[in-house]
Write an enzyme that holds these catalytic residues in place. Sequence first.
Site, PDB file in Angstrom:
ATOM      1  NE  ARG A 125      -4.030  -0.485   1.863  1.00 51.24           N
ATOM      2  CZ  ARG A 125      -5.045  -0.070   2.847  1.00 51.24           C
ATOM      3  NH1 ARG A 125      -4.912  -0.903   3.824  1.00 51.24           N
ATOM      4  NH2 ARG A 125      -5.810   0.640   2.569  1.00 51.24           N
ATOM      5  CG  ASP A 309     -13.258  -2.728   1.331  1.00 52.03           C
ATOM      6  OD1 ASP A 309     -13.271  -1.263   1.495  1.00 52.03           O
ATOM      7  OD2 ASP A 309     -11.802  -3.052   1.233  1.00 52.03           O
TER       8      ASP A 309
HETATM    9  C1  EPZ Z   1      -9.265   2.737   0.201  1.00 50.21           C
HETATM   10  O1  EPZ Z   1      -8.018   2.143   0.503  1.00 50.21           O
HETATM   11  C2  EPZ Z   1     -10.183   2.116   1.522  1.00 50.21           C
HETATM   12  N1  EPZ Z   1      -9.858   2.722   2.747  1.00 50.21           N
HETATM   13  C3  EPZ Z   1     -10.027   0.946   1.476  1.00 50.21           C
HETATM   14  O2  EPZ Z   1     -10.730   0.031   2.575  1.00 50.21           O
HETATM   15  C4  EPZ Z   1     -10.355  -0.050   0.001  1.00 50.21           C
HETATM   16  O3  EPZ Z   1     -10.001  -1.359   0.015  1.00 50.21           O
HETATM   17  C5  EPZ Z   1      -9.712   0.644  -1.233  1.00 50.21           C
HETATM   18  O4  EPZ Z   1      -9.773   2.138  -0.890  1.00 50.21           O
HETATM   19  C6  EPZ Z   1     -10.005  -0.036  -2.200  1.00 50.21           C
HETATM   20  O5  EPZ Z   1     -11.545   0.400  -2.539  1.00 50.21           O
HETATM   21  C7  EPZ Z   1     -10.600   3.831   2.918  1.00 50.21           C
HETATM   22  O6  EPZ Z   1     -11.134   4.394   1.972  1.00 50.21           O
HETATM   23  C8  EPZ Z   1      -9.781   4.638   4.318  1.00 50.21           C
HETATM   24  P1  EPZ Z   1      -6.353   2.741  -3.024  1.00 50.21           P
HETATM   25  P2  EPZ Z   1      -6.891   3.085  -0.377  1.00 50.21           P
HETATM   26  O7  EPZ Z   1      -5.483   3.767  -2.784  1.00 50.21           O
HETATM   27  O8  EPZ Z   1      -7.255   4.363  -0.402  1.00 50.21           O
HETATM   28  C9  EPZ Z   1      -2.407   0.773  -4.724  1.00 50.21           C
HETATM   29  C10 EPZ Z   1     -11.375  -1.345   4.385  1.00 50.21           C
HETATM   30  O9  EPZ Z   1     -11.283  -2.343   4.653  1.00 50.21           O
HETATM   31  N2  EPZ Z   1      -1.936   2.190  -4.571  1.00 50.21           N
HETATM   32  O10 EPZ Z   1      -7.389   2.705  -3.884  1.00 50.21           O
HETATM   33  O11 EPZ Z   1      -5.660   2.909   0.411  1.00 50.21           O
HETATM   34  C11 EPZ Z   1      -2.598   0.174  -3.391  1.00 50.21           C
HETATM   35  O12 EPZ Z   1      -1.665  -0.520  -2.953  1.00 50.21           O
HETATM   36  C12 EPZ Z   1     -10.208  -0.327   3.705  1.00 50.21           C
HETATM   37  O13 EPZ Z   1     -12.101  -0.305   4.713  1.00 50.21           O
HETATM   38  C13 EPZ Z   1      -0.449   2.474  -5.102  1.00 50.21           C
HETATM   39  O14 EPZ Z   1       0.114   1.519  -5.389  1.00 50.21           O
HETATM   40  O15 EPZ Z   1      -6.824   2.106  -1.612  1.00 50.21           O
HETATM   41  C14 EPZ Z   1      -3.875  -0.769  -3.909  1.00 50.21           C
HETATM   42  O16 EPZ Z   1      -3.189  -1.811  -4.374  1.00 50.21           O
HETATM   43  C15 EPZ Z   1      -9.296  -1.747   3.370  1.00 50.21           C
HETATM   44  N3  EPZ Z   1       0.093   3.706  -4.771  1.00 50.21           N
HETATM   45  C16 EPZ Z   1      -4.497   0.117  -5.164  1.00 50.21           C
HETATM   46  O17 EPZ Z   1      -3.577   0.900  -5.660  1.00 50.21           O
HETATM   47  C17 EPZ Z   1      -0.859   4.702  -4.224  1.00 50.21           C
HETATM   48  O18 EPZ Z   1      -0.327   5.721  -4.110  1.00 50.21           O
HETATM   49  C18 EPZ Z   1      -5.560   0.627  -4.619  1.00 50.21           C
HETATM   50  O19 EPZ Z   1      -5.426   1.396  -3.323  1.00 50.21           O
HETATM   51  C19 EPZ Z   1      -1.869   4.384  -3.736  1.00 50.21           C
HETATM   52  C20 EPZ Z   1      -2.688   3.257  -4.054  1.00 50.21           C
END
Ligand code: EPZ
Length: 421
Positions: A125, A309
């Site tokens: 993440r 989720d």
């Molecule tokens: C949000 O997390 C949610 N959390 C997560 O819910 C949810 O699973 C996720 O979105 C996907 O829908 C909140 O809203 C607080 P992303 P977030 O940035 O924002 C990669 C729960 O159980 N990525 O959309 O962290 C990342 O590693 C939680 O309620 C990068 O590579 O998710 C992932 O593989 C868990 N670089 C993918 O993108 C970055 O700079 C999606 O992550 C950012 C993300």
Amino acid sequence: MEKIVIIGGEPLQGTIEISGSKNASLPLMAASILTNESVILDNTPNLADIHTMGSVLDSLGVNFDKSKLIENNQIKLTYQESDKALAEYDLVRKMRASILVLGPLLARKREATVSMPGGCAIGARPVNIHVDALAKLGGEFNLEKGYIKCEAKSGLKGAKIELPMISVGATENIIMAASLAKGETEITNIAIEPEIIDLIDLLKAMGAQIEVGPNRKVLIQGVDELHGATHTVIPDRIEVGTYIIAGAITQGDLEIRNINFDHIKNLLSVFESLGVDMIKSDNNLKVKISDISKSIELDTREYPGFPTDLQAQMMVLLSLSNRSSVIRENIFENRFMHVPELNRMGANIEINGSQAKINPCNGFSGAQVMATDLRASVSLVLASLIAKGETTINRVYHLDRGYEKLENKLASCGANIKRIQ
Ligand code: EPZ
């Protein structure tokens, strides 16, 4: 360390009220940094993550008034200009969403130091998309000793930004920052989760000029300042999906209330295709006896696709079918931590890379299990509701992060569930 003990076999009958969305509340709270006036949030769930975000904001000079949170699910946040712009490691490591203070701080204070959130159970993440997008608005970044230090001495300036991949948090950070940047910002390839639209609704109520276009595009005209606002947090669509599955697997007669059906259209069609019997009325949904006899191939996708989720919870439902199904986890690289625990309870799930094959099994039996992350732990609760015998779930603090009054809601519908020290 608290535990939850469940004796399975009781069909859920009664009514469950859905709480406000955790994943909407957290960015809404961070938006309070963008104004000196008060931001009042109604329908805020009383969850550990809300308190953690409150502590992070408090450490940055936001007055976090939670006196009405338990009684009325209302919080009030008032940022008082302060020289604090450091989000400490020991707070940030508890909750990745702390990174959402980065954009608002940079926009308001022209500087910010936020600990790298670090990985968590479901994956590395990283926050590279957040950093690269904020840099395009004029943020100058460097990473030292595990902290992201950034500044924008002459303030942020609007820009054209194409996000390299869809990221919920990065979309939220960049939209909050651009609201106070000078000039116009156009962002493409944004995430469009309901929680993001809810944040945009609050920002517009605070005076931001934001226009969401088609094809994942948003246009923002920066303004000099934003004012306070009162906003009602949207219902938690992941909680809705979790309780639909609870009703379906226990063969109960469950009414789920306070649903925004616009947020779960595709989700409902997946449940219908599986044979879950549901009746909609107003903002409520009755989940009746369901005959899960179908097989399905499911990919977790960004909204409006099937939410990652709900992936863990879905495995419990699919385990009851007499045919094998497949779920591919496309969002996170390590989000099958619940599978070994579910298999210990009797599931028959095979993992092959990012693909899980959920085969028919002979039902679940109670066991001592360990929660690993928020959604994995609730899938263990679901399995224990239909397991023969007693299940003890350890490390329930994971549950408290994302499910308000979980055992009260389930017990009020007949589940034999209790929390013990
Ligand atoms: C949000 O997390 C949610 N959390 C997560 O819910 C949810 O699973 C996720 O979105 C996907 O829908 C909140 O809203 C607080 P992303 P977030 O940035 O924002 C990669 C729960 O159980 N990525 O959309 O962290 C990342 O590693 C939680 O309620 C990068 O590579 O998710 C992932 O593989 C868990 N670089 C993918 O993108 C970055 O700079 C999606 O992550 C950012 C993300």
